[in-house]
Write a protein that holds these residues in place. Structure first.
Motif, mmCIF file in Angstrom:
data_model
loop_
_atom_site.group_PDB
_atom_site.id
_atom_site.type_symbol
_atom_site.label_atom_id
_atom_site.label_comp_id
_atom_site.label_asym_id
_atom_site.label_seq_id
_atom_site.Cartn_x
_atom_site.Cartn_y
_atom_site.Cartn_z
ATOM 1 N N PRO A 79 52.054 40.253 35.128
ATOM 2 C CA PRO A 79 53.470 40.315 35.704
ATOM 3 C C PRO A 79 53.704 40.009 36.954
ATOM 4 C CG PRO A 79 52.676 42.685 35.428
ATOM 5 C CD PRO A 79 51.726 41.817 34.929
ATOM 6 N N ASN A 80 54.642 39.789 37.452
ATOM 7 C CA ASN A 80 55.167 39.027 38.684
ATOM 8 C C ASN A 80 55.115 40.331 39.790
ATOM 9 O OD1 ASN A 80 55.239 36.271 38.384
ATOM 10 N ND2 ASN A 80 56.996 36.393 37.613
ATOM 11 N N SER A 81 54.868 41.535 39.313
ATOM 12 C CA SER A 81 54.831 42.541 40.310
ATOM 13 C C SER A 81 53.610 42.935 40.968
ATOM 14 C CB SER A 81 55.313 43.769 39.587
ATOM 15 O OG SER A 81 54.725 44.134 38.353
ATOM 16 N N ILE A 82 52.433 41.948 40.257
ATOM 17 C CA ILE A 82 51.272 42.402 40.717
ATOM 18 C C ILE A 82 50.818 41.678 41.811
ATOM 19 C CG2 ILE A 82 48.774 41.638 40.074
ATOM 20 C CD1 ILE A 82 49.750 44.199 38.336
ATOM 21 N N THR A 83 50.405 42.456 42.947
ATOM 22 C CA THR A 83 50.131 41.739 44.073
ATOM 23 C C THR A 83 48.595 41.619 44.387
ATOM 24 O OG1 THR A 83 50.529 43.695 45.360
ATOM 25 C CG2 THR A 83 52.234 42.455 45.491
ATOM 26 N N THR A 84 47.900 42.479 43.892
ATOM 27 C CA THR A 84 46.501 42.737 43.955
ATOM 28 C C THR A 84 45.627 42.980 42.882
ATOM 29 O OG1 THR A 84 47.033 43.872 46.079
ATOM 30 C CG2 THR A 84 44.933 44.278 45.429
#
Length: 204
Positions: A79-84
C-alpha cells in the motif's frame, strides 16, 4: 487461539518495538503494526502456503523478517502508506516474482529481498533514497534498468549476483559505490561515472 490473540501474545512477550523471526514461533507467524493499529496476516501465511499477502492499508513499515522464507509467495502489493521495508522483510521468498511498490517508499533495509531469485522489476519508486547492503543480493531474474534519482550511494553487495540488471547510468548524485555492489553483473552498460562519485570500493 485466533491469529489476533496469538499476535498479541507475542507482542506482549517481546514488546511492541521488538521483532522476531517466524521460524522461532510457528511457521511464518507474523504481524505488522502502524502506530496503535495492528494487522494480523491470514492463516495461509501462518502455515507457509500463502501465494499473496494483503497488507494493512494504514501500515507504514514492513518489519524485520515479517515475510521471510515464504517460498510459495508469488506476488506482493505494498500500500502507498508503506515508507520502510526493514531488514530481511521478504528475504528468501524464493517464489516471489512480482511486486507493486508503494509510491511513498523511502528506505529498503539490509537483505530485504535477498534470495528472491525470481523477483523482477525494471525500476524503483522515485521516493526511494536509501537502499541498504545486500538488499537485492541474489535476485537473479532482476532486469533493473534505472535507479531513483535521489540515491547518493550504492552500498556493499546491494545488487550482488543480480546477473540480469541492465543499468545504463547511475543517478547524478551518487558519491560512493560499495564493495561487490554489482558483482558480477555482466549486463551492466554504464559507460560513464557521475562526476559526484568520490569512492568506488573493491570489486564494486
Amino acid at each position: 487461539a485466533s491469529l489476533h490473540a496469538v499476535a498479541n501474545a507475542i507482542r506482549a512477550k517481546n514488546g511492541t518495538s521488538e521483532t522476531y523471526k517466524p521460524s522461532e514461533m510457528a511457521d511464518a507467524i507474523a504481524a505488522i503494526s502502524s502506530g496503535s493499529a495492528s494487522y494480523d496476516v491470514s492463516a495461509d501465511v501462518m502455515n507457509g502456503t500463502a501465494t499473496s499477502v494483503k497488507i494493512d492499508p494504514t501500515a507504514t513499515t514492513i518489519k524485520k523478517y515479517l515475510f521471510n522464507g515464504l517460498e510459495n509467495l508469488t506476488s506482493v502489493e505494498l500500500p502507498n502508506s508503506i515508507t520502510t521495508i526493514k531488514e530481511y522483510g521478504f528475504s528468501s521468498c524464493t517464489g516471489l516474482a512480482n511486486i507493486v511498490w508503494s509510491n511513498s517508499l523511502t528506505s529498503i533495509g539490509n537483505g530485504a529481498f535477498s534470495g528472491c531469485k525470481l523477483l523482477n522489476f525494471q525500476s524503483l519508486p522515485e521516493s526511494v533514497i536509501d537502499i541498504a547492503s545486500n538488499a537485492f543480493y541474489g535476485c537473479e531474474a532482476l532486469t533493473l534498468t534505472s535507479l531513483p534519482s535521489g540515491l547518493t550511494k550504492i552500498n556493499g553487495s546491494t545488487f550482488q549476483q543480480c546477473h540480469n540488471i541492465a543499468l545504463t547510468a547511475l543517478p547524478s548524485g551518487i558519491t560512493s559505490i560499495g564493495s561487490y555492489a554489482f558483482y558480477p553483473c555482466k549486463k551492466l552498460a554504464i559507460t560513464e561515472m557521475p562526476s559526484s562519485v568520490t569512492e568506488i570500493k573493491a570489486y564494486a
